[in-house]
Design an enzyme around this catalytic site. Structure first.
Site, PDB file in Angstrom:
ATOM      1  N   ASN A  32      -1.268  19.601   0.373  1.00  0.00           N
ATOM      2  CA  ASN A  32      -2.355  18.931   1.101  1.00  0.00           C
ATOM      3  C   ASN A  32      -2.064  18.891   2.597  1.00  0.00           C
ATOM      4  O   ASN A  32      -2.889  19.329   3.411  1.00  0.00           O
ATOM      5  CB  ASN A  32      -2.566  17.522   0.536  1.00  0.00           C
ATOM      6  CG  ASN A  32      -3.612  16.752   1.325  1.00  0.00           C
ATOM      7  OD1 ASN A  32      -3.298  16.131   2.340  1.00  0.00           O
ATOM      8  ND2 ASN A  32      -4.857  16.830   0.906  1.00  0.00           N
ATOM      9  N   LYS A  61       4.992   1.949  -3.265  1.00  0.00           N
ATOM     10  CA  LYS A  61       5.045   3.363  -3.680  1.00  0.00           C
ATOM     11  C   LYS A  61       5.196   3.440  -5.181  1.00  0.00           C
ATOM     12  O   LYS A  61       5.810   2.570  -5.794  1.00  0.00           O
ATOM     13  CB  LYS A  61       6.232   4.068  -3.024  1.00  0.00           C
ATOM     14  CG  LYS A  61       6.114   5.570  -3.001  1.00  0.00           C
ATOM     15  CD  LYS A  61       5.070   5.968  -1.983  1.00  0.00           C
ATOM     16  CE  LYS A  61       5.076   7.416  -1.645  1.00  0.00           C
ATOM     17  NZ  LYS A  61       4.492   7.638  -0.320  1.00  0.00           N
ATOM     18  N   LYS A  77       0.845  -1.190   0.000  1.00  0.00           N
ATOM     19  CA  LYS A  77       0.000   0.000   0.000  1.00  0.00           C
ATOM     20  C   LYS A  77       0.876   1.233   0.000  1.00  0.00           C
ATOM     21  O   LYS A  77       1.861   1.300   0.732  1.00  0.00           O
ATOM     22  CB  LYS A  77      -0.854  -0.022   1.286  1.00  0.00           C
ATOM     23  CG  LYS A  77      -1.729   1.186   1.493  1.00  0.00           C
ATOM     24  CD  LYS A  77      -3.143   0.937   0.992  1.00  0.00           C
ATOM     25  CE  LYS A  77      -3.979   2.204   0.899  1.00  0.00           C
ATOM     26  NZ  LYS A  77      -3.639   3.024  -0.281  1.00  0.00           N
ATOM     27  N   LYS A  92       5.599   2.560   8.264  1.00  0.00           N
ATOM     28  CA  LYS A  92       4.367   3.236   8.734  1.00  0.00           C
ATOM     29  C   LYS A  92       3.274   2.210   9.053  1.00  0.00           C
ATOM     30  O   LYS A  92       2.619   2.291  10.090  1.00  0.00           O
ATOM     31  CB  LYS A  92       3.797   4.144   7.624  1.00  0.00           C
ATOM     32  CG  LYS A  92       4.517   5.441   7.433  1.00  0.00           C
ATOM     33  CD  LYS A  92       3.759   6.340   6.442  1.00  0.00           C
ATOM     34  CE  LYS A  92       4.735   7.292   5.807  1.00  0.00           C
ATOM     35  NZ  LYS A  92       4.128   8.314   4.961  1.00  0.00           N
ATOM     36  N   THR A 122      -3.798  13.253   6.749  1.00  0.00           N
ATOM     37  CA  THR A 122      -2.372  13.361   7.078  1.00  0.00           C
ATOM     38  C   THR A 122      -2.192  14.480   8.093  1.00  0.00           C
ATOM     39  O   THR A 122      -1.524  14.318   9.123  1.00  0.00           O
ATOM     40  CB  THR A 122      -1.526  13.626   5.813  1.00  0.00           C
ATOM     41  OG1 THR A 122      -1.823  12.608   4.859  1.00  0.00           O
ATOM     42  CG2 THR A 122      -0.037  13.615   6.117  1.00  0.00           C
ATOM     43  N   SER A 166      -6.642   5.812   4.648  1.00  0.00           N
ATOM     44  CA  SER A 166      -6.730   5.025   3.408  1.00  0.00           C
ATOM     45  C   SER A 166      -7.158   3.593   3.736  1.00  0.00           C
ATOM     46  O   SER A 166      -7.953   2.988   3.012  1.00  0.00           O
ATOM     47  CB  SER A 166      -5.366   4.967   2.712  1.00  0.00           C
ATOM     48  OG  SER A 166      -5.209   6.046   1.839  1.00  0.00           O
TER      49      SER A 166
HETATM   50  N1  GLU Z   1       1.108   8.948   0.210  1.00  0.00           N
HETATM   51  C1  GLU Z   1       0.734   8.838   1.580  1.00  0.00           C
HETATM   52  C2  GLU Z   1       1.922   8.422   2.415  1.00  0.00           C
HETATM   53  O1  GLU Z   1       3.049   8.627   2.042  1.00  0.00           O
HETATM   54  C3  GLU Z   1      -0.490   7.978   1.775  1.00  0.00           C
HETATM   55  C4  GLU Z   1      -0.377   6.549   1.322  1.00  0.00           C
HETATM   56  C5  GLU Z   1      -1.699   5.800   1.354  1.00  0.00           C
HETATM   57  O2  GLU Z   1      -2.692   6.384   1.721  1.00  0.00           O
HETATM   58  O3  GLU Z   1      -1.675   4.623   0.980  1.00  0.00           O
HETATM   59  O4  GLU Z   1       1.785   7.966   3.519  1.00  0.00           O
END
Ligand code: GLU
Length: 428
Positions: A235, A120, A84, A108, A204, A362
């Protein structure tokens, strides 16, 4: 959406110390794994993504020419569950950066206990110079190029730098066409009408606010009345400025890709939010603009880098005056700068914890898509808060017990679960 501007000036000269983000990540990962007494094979497994796809996407531009864009999708480790993580559209995207970002997503998800590994994606492009139609063709082209390796139970993309709910919608639509059924769970960060979750857009920033409140308790300062400088007004940065302003904090500085503004008495955040464009540009309206680097060294109690990587370095870390640094961006602080700030007694809430609010909501969005049942804002907020408060406490306790900085502690907490899952699967 499209605003043509002079070239942004945020990309600064890199010093020798600002090593590649992947090298930096592997270095901290090695320390974390050694501290947990894991063998060399664990580092071998985790230091690079399990899968990396490079794609070249030919796109017809509005003027009739064809441009070929390079994109990546990295899947770090799927021992815990599907991978993810977001997709960024940025001219400086590199393969190593995408790899490092996928590792950070694994960490994370590990810290916050989400049933995912990290992924990613990125496309080298400058969305600020593309039309809406070109962006749509690029978004759809990317999904066609990576469709074999992604999916609701395989790898679930989301927004990241310069991508938003509109781009997620095109991507979801393209994927649903390819699979021939509606697939909302393929991607998160969608608009509400297409199966998005309430609270995802600001999640976030909500998450940063929650962990910052925990950090202020440790530092013995109160958020209300604290002076805060925020680097970035996209954002994360813009929602954050609003939430913290509403909590009674004094936002003394903000910045965008073109520069920064600083006002010791506090900025009028509502005015700035009204005046920004969709890429978060607002400082171009001011004649007393300073540089992004100058803003980082301006007086404040709390500094929040919410833009791009490698901003706090060994050059500027000695001059940083904040008591708390909360990393809302991915990778804003180098290894040497982390040491300098830690030695000065600054509390650093690391990116892999501070910016996890996005992926947590998410996850909620994906769960709601799978259930076909949608939650209230209160439910989302309460669940987000519970996860982040306990994640903060786990990381902080580890850092105190083992006498390591919060970043190393976060890597330890985050990587442990992947190691265990990989062992149970018989991979190591
Ligand atoms: N791009 C965000 C991050 O770096 C969210 C990733 C997501 O929601 O999967 O954490």
């Amino acid at each position: 959406m499209i605003v043509k501007q002079e070239k942004p000036i945020l990309v600064e000269e890199k010093s020798a110390e600002q090593v590649n983000v992947l090298d930096r990540t592997q270095k901290i990962m090695k320390q974390a794994l050694e501290k947990m007494n894991y063998g060399q094979e664990v580092l071998e497994l985790l230091k690079e993504p399990l899968r990396l796809l490079t794609v070249r996407i030919p796109i017809k531009m509005d003027d009739g020419t064809v441009k070929v864009f390079t994109g990546y999708r990295a899947q770090h480790n799927d021992s815990v569950g599907p991978t993810k993580g977001g997709i960024r559209f940025h001219p400086d995207v590199t393969m190593d950066e995408v790899k490092a970002l996928s590792i950070w997503m694994s960490i994370k998800c590990g810290i916050t206990g989400l049933p995912y590994g990290g992924g990613k994606g990125g496309i080298q492009c400058d969305p600020r110079e593309m039309s809406f139609a070109e962006l749509e063709r690029l978004s759809r082209g990317y999904v066609r190029a990576i469709s074999q390796v992604v999916g609701p139970t395989k790898d679930i993309p989301a927004p990241d730098v310069f991508t938003n709910s509109q781009i997620m919608s095109w991507m979801m639509d393209e994927y649903s066409h390819i699979r021939e059924f509606d697939s909302p769970g393929f991607i998160t960060g969608k608009p509400l009408v297409l199966g998005g979750s309430v609270g995802r857009e600001s999640s976030t920033a909500k998450g940063v606010t929650i962990v910052l409140k925990e950090a202020t308790k440790i530092a013995g300062i109160s958020l209300a009345g604290s002076k805060i400088n925020i680097q970035g007004f996209g954002n994360a940065g813009s929602f954050l400025a609003k939430f913290l302003y509403d909590e009674g904090a004094v936002i003394t500085g903000i910045s965008d890709a073109y520069g920064a503004i600083y006002e010791p008495q506090g900025l009028d955040i509502d005015y700035l939010l009204e005046s920004r464009d969709s890429f978060g540009t607002v400082t171009t309206l001011f004649s007393n603009r300073i540089s992004n680097q100058e803003l980082l060294e301006k007086p404040c109690d709390i500094l929040i880098p919410a833009a791009i990587a490698n901003q706090i370095t060994e050059q500027n870390a000695p001059n940083i005056q904040a008591k708390i640094v909360v990393e809302a961006a991915n990778g804003p602080t180098t290894v040497n700068a982390t040491d300098i700030l830690t030695n000065k007694g600054v509390i650093i809430v690391p990116d892999v914890l501070a910016s996890a609010g996005g992926v947590i909501v998410s996850y909620f969005e994906w769960v709601q898509n799978n259930q076909g049942y949608y939650w209230s804002e209160e439910e989302v907020e309460e669940k987000l808060k519970n996860i982040l408060v306990s994640s903060f406490s786990k990381v902080h306790q580890t850092s105190v017990q083992l006498n390591v900085n919060m970043r190393l502690a976060a890597y330890m907490v985050g990587l442990k679960r992947i190691v265990e899952a990989s062992k149970f699967r018989g991979w190591i």
